[in-house]
Design a protein around this motif. Structure first.
Motif, PDB file in Angstrom:
ATOM      1  N   VAL A  17       9.851  -5.661  -6.484  1.00  0.00           N
ATOM      2  CA  VAL A  17       8.649  -6.023  -5.982  1.00  0.00           C
ATOM      3  C   VAL A  17       8.855  -6.568  -4.467  1.00  0.00           C
ATOM      4  CG1 VAL A  17       7.224  -8.235  -6.009  1.00  0.00           C
ATOM      5  CG2 VAL A  17       7.358  -6.779  -8.257  1.00  0.00           C
ATOM      6  N   GLY A  18       9.879  -7.253  -4.327  1.00  0.00           N
ATOM      7  CA  GLY A  18      10.315  -7.893  -2.927  1.00  0.00           C
ATOM      8  C   GLY A  18      10.535  -7.020  -2.168  1.00  0.00           C
ATOM      9  N   GLY A  19      11.122  -5.822  -2.211  1.00  0.00           N
ATOM     10  CA  GLY A  19      11.417  -4.713  -1.017  1.00  0.00           C
ATOM     11  C   GLY A  19      10.323  -4.070  -0.763  1.00  0.00           C
ATOM     12  N   PRO A  20       9.459  -3.146  -1.814  1.00  0.00           N
ATOM     13  CA  PRO A  20       8.209  -2.715  -1.491  1.00  0.00           C
ATOM     14  C   PRO A  20       7.110  -3.616  -0.845  1.00  0.00           C
ATOM     15  CG  PRO A  20       8.956  -1.958  -3.341  1.00  0.00           C
ATOM     16  CD  PRO A  20       9.987  -3.025  -3.119  1.00  0.00           C
ATOM     17  N   PHE A 164       0.226  -6.842  -8.405  1.00  0.00           N
ATOM     18  CA  PHE A 164      -0.126  -5.943  -9.275  1.00  0.00           C
ATOM     19  C   PHE A 164       0.265  -4.669  -9.178  1.00  0.00           C
ATOM     20  CE2 PHE A 164      -3.229  -9.376  -9.130  1.00  0.00           C
ATOM     21  CZ  PHE A 164      -3.445  -9.871 -10.423  1.00  0.00           C
ATOM     22  N   LEU A 165       1.388  -4.237  -8.473  1.00  0.00           N
ATOM     23  CA  LEU A 165       1.986  -3.106  -8.101  1.00  0.00           C
ATOM     24  C   LEU A 165       2.320  -2.249  -9.503  1.00  0.00           C
ATOM     25  CD1 LEU A 165       4.991  -2.456  -7.965  1.00  0.00           C
ATOM     26  CD2 LEU A 165       4.808  -3.759  -6.053  1.00  0.00           C
ATOM     27  N   ALA A 166       2.352  -1.088  -9.438  1.00  0.00           N
ATOM     28  CA  ALA A 166       2.939  -0.271 -10.708  1.00  0.00           C
ATOM     29  C   ALA A 166       3.936   0.520 -10.047  1.00  0.00           C
ATOM     30  CB  ALA A 166       2.064   0.463 -11.452  1.00  0.00           C
ATOM     31  N   GLU A 167       5.210   0.579 -10.890  1.00  0.00           N
ATOM     32  CA  GLU A 167       6.115   1.507 -10.273  1.00  0.00           C
ATOM     33  C   GLU A 167       6.009   2.800 -10.313  1.00  0.00           C
ATOM     34  OE1 GLU A 167      10.029   0.224 -12.069  1.00  0.00           O
ATOM     35  OE2 GLU A 167       9.503  -1.903 -12.105  1.00  0.00           O
ATOM     36  N   GLY A 168       6.516   3.440  -9.347  1.00  0.00           N
ATOM     37  CA  GLY A 168       6.011   4.851  -9.282  1.00  0.00           C
ATOM     38  C   GLY A 168       4.686   5.338  -8.343  1.00  0.00           C
ATOM     39  N   SER A 169       3.965   4.080  -8.089  1.00  0.00           N
ATOM     40  CA  SER A 169       2.860   4.141  -7.378  1.00  0.00           C
ATOM     41  C   SER A 169       2.842   2.781  -6.438  1.00  0.00           C
ATOM     42  CB  SER A 169       1.554   4.190  -8.053  1.00  0.00           C
ATOM     43  OG  SER A 169       1.332   3.382  -8.969  1.00  0.00           O
ATOM     44  N   ALA A 170       4.100   2.373  -6.445  1.00  0.00           N
ATOM     45  CA  ALA A 170       4.093   0.953  -5.636  1.00  0.00           C
ATOM     46  C   ALA A 170       3.278   1.118  -4.270  1.00  0.00           C
ATOM     47  CB  ALA A 170       5.345   0.525  -5.731  1.00  0.00           C
ATOM     48  N   ILE A 171       3.900   2.205  -3.429  1.00  0.00           N
ATOM     49  CA  ILE A 171       3.434   1.861  -1.996  1.00  0.00           C
ATOM     50  C   ILE A 171       1.877   1.958  -2.067  1.00  0.00           C
ATOM     51  CG2 ILE A 171       3.903   3.169   0.071  1.00  0.00           C
ATOM     52  CD1 ILE A 171       6.204   1.230  -0.889  1.00  0.00           C
ATOM     53  N   ARG A 172       1.295   2.998  -2.661  1.00  0.00           N
ATOM     54  CA  ARG A 172       0.148   3.262  -2.654  1.00  0.00           C
ATOM     55  C   ARG A 172      -0.745   2.009  -3.260  1.00  0.00           C
ATOM     56  NH1 ARG A 172      -0.809   7.749  -6.298  1.00  0.00           N
ATOM     57  NH2 ARG A 172      -1.723   5.988  -8.011  1.00  0.00           N
ATOM     58  N   ASP A 173      -0.239   1.573  -4.342  1.00  0.00           N
ATOM     59  CA  ASP A 173      -0.786   0.434  -4.806  1.00  0.00           C
ATOM     60  C   ASP A 173      -0.946  -0.832  -3.932  1.00  0.00           C
ATOM     61  OD1 ASP A 173      -1.168   1.882  -7.165  1.00  0.00           O
ATOM     62  OD2 ASP A 173       0.564   0.700  -8.308  1.00  0.00           O
ATOM     63  N   LEU A 174       0.076  -0.926  -3.169  1.00  0.00           N
ATOM     64  CA  LEU A 174       0.147  -2.123  -2.028  1.00  0.00           C
ATOM     65  C   LEU A 174      -0.567  -1.669  -0.692  1.00  0.00           C
ATOM     66  CD1 LEU A 174       4.293  -2.794  -2.156  1.00  0.00           C
ATOM     67  CD2 LEU A 174       2.359  -4.344  -2.587  1.00  0.00           C
ATOM     68  N   CYS A 175      -0.710  -0.632  -0.418  1.00  0.00           N
ATOM     69  CA  CYS A 175      -1.513  -0.107   0.644  1.00  0.00           C
ATOM     70  C   CYS A 175      -2.943  -0.195   0.357  1.00  0.00           C
ATOM     71  CB  CYS A 175      -1.251   1.352   1.127  1.00  0.00           C
ATOM     72  SG  CYS A 175       0.639   1.336   2.026  1.00  0.00           S
ATOM     73  N   GLU A 176      -3.185   0.277  -0.826  1.00  0.00           N
ATOM     74  CA  GLU A 176      -4.784   0.026  -1.234  1.00  0.00           C
ATOM     75  C   GLU A 176      -5.006  -0.546  -2.524  1.00  0.00           C
ATOM     76  OE1 GLU A 176      -5.986   4.321  -1.446  1.00  0.00           O
ATOM     77  OE2 GLU A 176      -4.688   4.646   0.270  1.00  0.00           O
ATOM     78  N   PRO A 177      -4.704  -1.859  -2.534  1.00  0.00           N
ATOM     79  CA  PRO A 177      -4.733  -2.633  -3.734  1.00  0.00           C
ATOM     80  C   PRO A 177      -6.245  -2.712  -4.204  1.00  0.00           C
ATOM     81  CG  PRO A 177      -4.479  -4.128  -1.659  1.00  0.00           C
ATOM     82  CD  PRO A 177      -4.353  -2.748  -1.475  1.00  0.00           C
ATOM     83  N   ASP A 178      -6.530  -2.706  -5.369  1.00  0.00           N
ATOM     84  CA  ASP A 178      -7.712  -3.109  -6.213  1.00  0.00           C
ATOM     85  C   ASP A 178      -8.226  -4.143  -5.816  1.00  0.00           C
ATOM     86  OD1 ASP A 178      -7.739  -0.679  -7.345  1.00  0.00           O
ATOM     87  OD2 ASP A 178      -7.286  -1.294  -9.275  1.00  0.00           O
ATOM     88  N   ARG A 179      -7.161  -5.215  -5.864  1.00  0.00           N
ATOM     89  CA  ARG A 179      -7.530  -6.804  -5.162  1.00  0.00           C
ATOM     90  C   ARG A 179      -6.170  -7.322  -4.922  1.00  0.00           C
ATOM     91  NH1 ARG A 179      -5.349  -5.883  -9.847  1.00  0.00           N
ATOM     92  NH2 ARG A 179      -5.633  -7.119 -11.850  1.00  0.00           N
TER      93      ARG A 179
END
Ligand SMILES: NC(=O)c1ccc[n+]([C@@H]2O[C@H](COP(=O)([O-])OP(=O)(O)OC[C@H]3O[C@@H](n4cnc5c(N)ncnc54)[C@H](O)[C@@H]3O)[C@@H](O)[C@H]2O)c1
Ligand SMILES: O=c1ccn([C@@H]2O[C@H](COP(=O)(O)OP(=O)(O)O[C@H]3O[C@H](CO)[C@@H](O)[C@H](O)[C@H]3O)[C@@H](O)[C@H]2O)c(=O)[nH]1
Length: 474
Positions: A17-20, A164-179
């Protein structure tokens, strides 16, 4: 307009979590707006973050870190120095399930969160905004506040900002979070201002309407509930997969028909060997413990069932293998394709592959394991711990293979345990020719084209699909 300029952000915990998360904050803020320092007590981990070989695999992460590192993104093991330097401190340390004492096997172990809070209390010499990023039991922010205030740090703000990031899609989840969820105590002026400062950071790239602000306790609880709901969907569809196999229905068809109802939705209805990962089980156990501590036994029992169904599914898959292969796998070579808990990660925490391999090991099978991203050391660590034996003992019957083809060579069965995309593209005709016959496939992810494999001669079991008549199953 965004009012945050030259904000110094530190993060205690340089993990998944911390790194990404920090890499994305650094990358998404305008030049000069934020400086980010990721801290970890593990010097090895920090050295890896500063090297060409990052400690975790996550698509897109390496490019991002390499672009920002040395500019507004830094990694250090000088935790005290980082705390003193920062205006805002994220706490993203691990919160595993407690292994001993009261609540063992259920409650979250808060040792690392409290250690981080105490370190801040001890060394911070100016007021800070402390942001709880780890997944924690409800009221942890209050505990952090008490630790700080008891040490004279009364003007610190404490916010909850679960990830709320999921591994494997962390960068996408962080860049375009649902909330993005930010909890703060609106009765305190310091917290109100701090919420605004954190909202401003996220607003550099997240649309304002996706940034939710709530009270602290709702924020803390929402994280546990979100994971419980996601895991519940997987357990629900896995329960249905057993019914499909018994009745001749096809779980993918059922999931599609059910998921097209807009009130239900299509996501997280993929039947599988079971869910894994460091969060689902831990967070549901945490929720169950919370319910029990409020004497809400019926609620605790309801959520515990999600985990019980998951355990049952993993065991059911193993029993399918054993029964399908004429009730004995003693001395039979079995190729295990995939060891990570899901595709696009090297993480094996709570991976169903660990349980399945351990059970097959007990049945005296010879295992040949291949995963494109998991370190060999990690596989041996996981299996020695789970099988309660030494690596030498394991190596009498378990080998790690350099490729899927090598794992499959001479084997009686292929087990697909992780949904790596590369497995879809294997030359199954070639592999079939190299295997003992009958050649079995047990697809724990419904990734492969079962009909095409049957055409090639394989006997195929796929979760929740009509049973292959050549399998010795009912
Ligand atoms: N992994 C995920 O996908 C994910 C997603 C959302 C939320 N979470 C939550 O985020 C938190 C962190 O998870 P993770 O997967 O990143 O864990 P992790 O184990 O990968 O990383 C935690 C890091 O914190 C460091 N650490 C622990 N105590 C410390 C201290 N006192 N000082 C300095 N460093 C310290 C550890 O050395 C480790 O490197 C957990 O609460 C988890 O539930 C995880
Ligand atoms: O339809 C599905 C979806 C997932 N899974 C499995 O469920 C597990 C968890 O998958 P996923 O949720 O994608 O990955 P995580 O990294 O564990 O992410 C979850 O846990 C994180 C940690 O709390 C949260 O931040 C995320 O929102 C939440 O999705 C994996 O084993 C998947 O293979 C299935 O079996 N079927």
């Amino acid at each position: 307009m965004n009012g945050t300029r030259n904000l110094k952000i530190a993060c205690i915990g340089a993990g998944y979590v911390g790194g990404p998360t920090m890499a994305v904050i650094a990358a998404k803020s305008p030049p000069g707006a934020v400086d980010v320092l990721v801290l970890d007590k593990s010097e090895v981990r920090v050295r890896e973050w500063n090297s060409d070989r990052l400690p975790i695999y996550e698509p897109g992460l390496e490019e991002l870190v390499k672009a920002q590192r040395g500019k507004n993104l830094h990694f250090s093991s000088d935790v005290d120095g980082g705390i003193r330097w920062a205006d805002m401190i994220f706490v993203a340390v691990n919160t595993p399930t407690k292994r001993c004492g009261i609540g063992a096997g259920q409650a979250a172990d808060m040792t690392f969160v409290e250690a981080a809070a105490r370190r801040i209390a001890e060394v911070a010499d100016t007021p800070k905004i402390v942001v709880e990023k780890s997944t924690v039991p409800i009221r942890t922010a209050e505990a952090i506040r008490q630790v700080l205030e008891a040490n004279g740090r009364t003007s610190f703000a404490i916010l909850s900002n679960p990830e709320f990031l999921a591994e494997g899609s962390a960068i996408r989840d962080l860049c375009e979070p649902d909330r993005v969820l930010i909890g703060g105590n609106v009765d305190r002026e310091t917290d109100r201002q701090a919420v605004q400062t954190l909202v401003d950071v996220y607003a550099y790239w997240v649309p304002r309407e996706r940034i939710l602000t709530t009270n602290v306790w709702s924020s803390e609880l929402s994280k546990l509930v979100a994971n419980a709901f996601l895991a519940q969907r997987v357990s629900s569809i896995n329960s249905v997969s057993a019914l499909c196999e018994a009745s001749g229905a096809d779980v993918s068809e059922v999931a599609r028909a059910v998921g097209m109802d807009a009130r239900i939705g299509p996501h997280f209805l993929g039947a599988s060997v079971g869910f894994g990962g460091s969060c689902f089980q831990k967070d549901i156990l945490n929720l169950v413990y919370l319910c029990e501590s409020f004497k809400l036994d019926a609620v605790a029992c309801y959520w515990r069932q999600v985990i019980e169904m998951n355990n049952w599914q993993k065991e059911r898959f193993t029993v399918r293998i054993l029964h399908g292969m004429y009730n004995t796998i003693t001395g039979k070579k079995i190729a295990v394709l995939g060891f990570a808990f899901k595709r696009d990660t090297g993480d094996t925490r709570e991976s169903p592959a660990i349980d399945v391999c351990a059970r097959l090991w007990e049945e005296q099978a010879l295992l040949s394991i291949y995963d494109p991203k998991v370190d060999a050391e990690q596989i041996w660590d996981d299996l020695t711990r789970r099988c309660h034996c030494t690596r030498d003992e394991l190596q009498q019957r378990i080998r790690l293979a350099p490729s899927a083809e090598a794992a499959a060579h001479g084997s009686h069965a292929l087990l697909l345990l992780t949904d790596w995309e590369e497995f879809r593209a294997l030359d199954f005709g070639q592999i079939y020719r190299s295997m003992s016959k009958p050649a079995f496939v047990f697809d724990g992810r419904n990734l492969l084209d079962a009909a095409a494999l049957r055409q090639l001669g394989y006997v195929v079991y796929a979760v929740g699909k009509p049973i292959d008549p050549r399998l010795n199953l009912v």
